[in-house]
Design a protein around this motif. Structure first.
Motif, PDB file in Angstrom:
ATOM      1  N   ARG A   4       0.874  -1.129   0.076  1.00 53.81           N
ATOM      2  CA  ARG A   4      -0.040  -0.177   0.054  1.00 53.81           C
ATOM      3  C   ARG A   4       1.020   1.285  -0.084  1.00 53.81           C
ATOM      4  O   ARG A   4       0.554   2.192  -0.661  1.00 53.81           O
ATOM      5  CB  ARG A   4      -0.855   0.083   1.372  1.00 53.81           C
ATOM      6  CG  ARG A   4      -1.913   1.101   1.256  1.00 53.81           C
ATOM      7  CD  ARG A   4      -2.897   0.919   2.300  1.00 53.81           C
ATOM      8  NE  ARG A   4      -3.716   2.053   2.251  1.00 53.81           N
ATOM      9  CZ  ARG A   4      -4.470   2.530   3.316  1.00 53.81           C
ATOM     10  NH1 ARG A   4      -4.639   1.596   4.289  1.00 53.81           N
ATOM     11  NH2 ARG A   4      -5.475   3.491   3.039  1.00 53.81           N
ATOM     12  N   LYS A   5       1.815   1.196   0.834  1.00 50.30           N
ATOM     13  CA  LYS A   5       2.870   2.559   0.710  1.00 50.30           C
ATOM     14  C   LYS A   5       3.571   2.862  -0.597  1.00 50.30           C
ATOM     15  O   LYS A   5       3.661   3.688  -1.012  1.00 50.30           O
ATOM     16  CB  LYS A   5       4.039   2.195   1.947  1.00 50.30           C
ATOM     17  CG  LYS A   5       3.494   2.785   3.202  1.00 50.30           C
ATOM     18  CD  LYS A   5       4.577   2.758   4.118  1.00 50.30           C
ATOM     19  CE  LYS A   5       4.696   3.536   5.248  1.00 50.30           C
ATOM     20  NZ  LYS A   5       5.646   3.539   6.156  1.00 50.30           N
ATOM     21  N   ILE A   6       3.962   1.260  -1.172  1.00 47.50           N
ATOM     22  CA  ILE A   6       4.449   1.578  -2.444  1.00 47.50           C
ATOM     23  C   ILE A   6       3.478   2.206  -3.430  1.00 47.50           C
ATOM     24  O   ILE A   6       3.833   2.850  -4.144  1.00 47.50           O
ATOM     25  CB  ILE A   6       5.124   0.131  -3.130  1.00 47.50           C
ATOM     26  CG1 ILE A   6       6.105  -0.289  -2.065  1.00 47.50           C
ATOM     27  CG2 ILE A   6       5.467   0.148  -4.445  1.00 47.50           C
ATOM     28  CD1 ILE A   6       6.734  -1.742  -2.010  1.00 47.50           C
ATOM     29  N   LEU A   7       2.356   1.902  -3.397  1.00 46.14           N
ATOM     30  CA  LEU A   7       1.135   2.389  -4.520  1.00 46.14           C
ATOM     31  C   LEU A   7       1.068   3.658  -4.127  1.00 46.14           C
ATOM     32  O   LEU A   7       0.913   4.530  -5.120  1.00 46.14           O
ATOM     33  CB  LEU A   7       0.034   1.357  -4.237  1.00 46.14           C
ATOM     34  CG  LEU A   7       0.296   0.105  -4.858  1.00 46.14           C
ATOM     35  CD1 LEU A   7      -1.125  -0.873  -4.731  1.00 46.14           C
ATOM     36  CD2 LEU A   7       0.545   0.182  -6.444  1.00 46.14           C
ATOM     37  N   LEU A   8       1.140   4.068  -2.806  1.00 46.96           N
ATOM     38  CA  LEU A   8       0.809   5.516  -2.512  1.00 46.96           C
ATOM     39  C   LEU A   8       1.835   6.499  -3.043  1.00 46.96           C
ATOM     40  O   LEU A   8       1.589   7.598  -3.422  1.00 46.96           O
ATOM     41  CB  LEU A   8       1.062   5.619  -0.969  1.00 46.96           C
ATOM     42  CG  LEU A   8       0.338   6.827  -0.356  1.00 46.96           C
ATOM     43  CD1 LEU A   8      -1.126   7.142  -0.625  1.00 46.96           C
ATOM     44  CD2 LEU A   8       0.599   6.852   1.257  1.00 46.96           C
TER      45      LEU A   8
END
Length: 122
Positions: A4-8
């Motif tokens: 999720r952080k990477i996609l953010l």
């Protein structure tokens, strides 16, 4: 959670990069990829036919110029100022009108303007 952080970070970064590529691609996209979208070639040929007052060939080339312009217009419409696109479209129409009237001086004035606009676009 880590995904999720990477996609953010990845999605906004990809959006910015794609936007920059689209906004700066006008000068590359205006060049011809086929014979049918060679705006510069049709412009040069139209100018030559106007100079030699071969009006039927000038009319045919001006029509092909308009067609080629509309092909290029579809490619560069997101990377070039809208006013520049409208000005080129109007100038092509004026060139066609001057050629239809067999007015050499007006046609050459408009072709010169069109050549300048074409160089500056993108």
């Amino acid at each position: 959670m880590n995904t999720r952080k990477i996609l953010l970070y990845l999605i906004p970064t990809a959006f910015v990069i794609i936007s920059l590529v689209i906004m700066t691609s006008g000068s590359w996209l205006k060049h011809s990829f086929t014979d049918s979208d060679d705006v510069s070639g049709y412009l040069s040929a139209t100018s030559s036919f106007v100079v030699s007052e071969e009006w039927s060939e000038a009319v045919r080339n001006a029509e092909q110029l308009d067609s080629a312009w509309h092909e290029v217009l579809a490619r560069i419409q997101y990377s070039v100022e809208r006013d520049d696109l409208a000005t080129i479209t109007e100038t092509i129409a004026r060139v066609q009108g001057a050629i239809a009237a067999e007015d050499r001086a007006s046609a050459m004035i408009e072709i010169s303007l069109l050549e300048r606009l074409w160089e500056d676009v993108g």
